[in-house]
Design a protein around this motif. Structure first.
Motif, PDB file in Angstrom:
ATOM      1  N   SER A  43      41.232  40.653  43.273  1.00 20.69           N
ATOM      2  CA  SER A  43      42.282  39.674  42.975  1.00 20.69           C
ATOM      3  C   SER A  43      43.179  40.247  41.888  1.00 20.69           C
ATOM      4  CB  SER A  43      41.666  38.364  42.478  1.00 20.69           C
ATOM      5  OG  SER A  43      40.877  37.781  43.485  1.00 20.69           O
ATOM      6  N   PRO A  44      44.488  40.070  42.004  1.00 16.42           N
ATOM      7  CA  PRO A  44      45.375  40.564  40.945  1.00 16.42           C
ATOM      8  C   PRO A  44      45.108  39.830  39.632  1.00 16.42           C
ATOM      9  CG  PRO A  44      46.638  39.727  42.834  1.00 16.42           C
ATOM     10  CD  PRO A  44      45.197  39.428  43.083  1.00 16.42           C
ATOM     11  N   PRO A  45      45.219  40.529  38.502  1.00 13.39           N
ATOM     12  CA  PRO A  45      45.013  39.848  37.219  1.00 13.39           C
ATOM     13  C   PRO A  45      46.108  38.812  36.988  1.00 13.39           C
ATOM     14  CG  PRO A  45      45.698  42.124  36.891  1.00 13.39           C
ATOM     15  CD  PRO A  45      45.517  41.932  38.354  1.00 13.39           C
ATOM     16  N   THR A  46      45.742  37.733  36.347  1.00 13.52           N
ATOM     17  CA  THR A  46      46.719  36.669  36.068  1.00 13.52           C
ATOM     18  C   THR A  46      47.068  36.580  34.589  1.00 13.52           C
ATOM     19  OG1 THR A  46      44.919  35.067  35.929  1.00 13.52           O
ATOM     20  CG2 THR A  46      46.029  35.296  38.061  1.00 13.52           C
TER      21      THR A  46
END
Length: 189
Positions: free
Chosen positions: A5-8
């Motif tokens: 998952s892309p970092p937020t």
């Protein structure tokens, strides 16, 4: 391959110290040490910063791809040597060229007029005993606080690694030479 998952969020605290000149070392047996240093030089030069590149093993008349480009854009690059040691006809002459080149590079670093100085392939004359490691370390410690210095080459001495702010070791995983593919213009030169 595992999908991530892309970092937020940034994921790490932001540094709070003051900006200052860095000592950056690119070492290891993998490809990309000089290329990384030249990328930093282009980045700084593109920001209007004074940059100078010294190449300890290249001859002054070298015309590799980087020389051709840097000449076109006005980024100074100087060959200080007479080629790699296995091509030298007189190793004492090669050593003297390294010492003379180091004297020029050290003076330029200490003068403080450049934002970035690249010492490409300097590890070789250090490892061969042509340059005194203590002299190089002293210059790096004594340089004006705003001057960044990048040093490249295989086998960076432990003392230099300890002094440096950033050290990247290029590790080969796969190399085309191992498959019998020779050096190619625009890739290795």
């Amino acid at each position: 391959m595992q999908i991530e998952s892309p970092p937020t969020d940034a994921g790490r605290p932001q540094p709070e110290g003051e900006r200052r000149g860095l000592v950056i070392v690119h070492t290891g047996d993998g490809k990309g040490k000089s290329t990384a240093a030249f990328g930093l030089a282009l980045r700084a030069f593109g920001r209007g910063k004074a940059v100078h590149i010294y190449q300890f093993m290249k001859v002054p008349s070298a015309r590799f791809g980087e020389h051709r480009l840097f000449e076109k854009i006005g980024l100074p690059i100087e060959g200080l040597g007479d080629g790699f040691s296995w091509k030298s006809k007189d190793l004492e002459h090669s050593a003297q060229l390294a010492r003379d080149g180091w004297a020029r590079a050290a003076a330029l670093i200490r003068a403080g007029e450049h934002f970035l100085v690249v010492l490409d392939e300097i590890m070789y004359p250090i490892r061969f005993g042509w340059l005194a490691l203590d002299d190089v370390l002293a210059c790096l410690r004594e340089r004006p606080s705003h001057v960044h210095v990048v040093l490249t080459g295989r086998g960076a001495p432990e003392e230099l690694v300890a002094l440096a702010d950033t050290v990247t070791e290029m590790t080969p995983i796969k190399h085309h030479f191992d498959a019998g593919v020779p050096a190619q213009r625009g890739i290795e030169d």
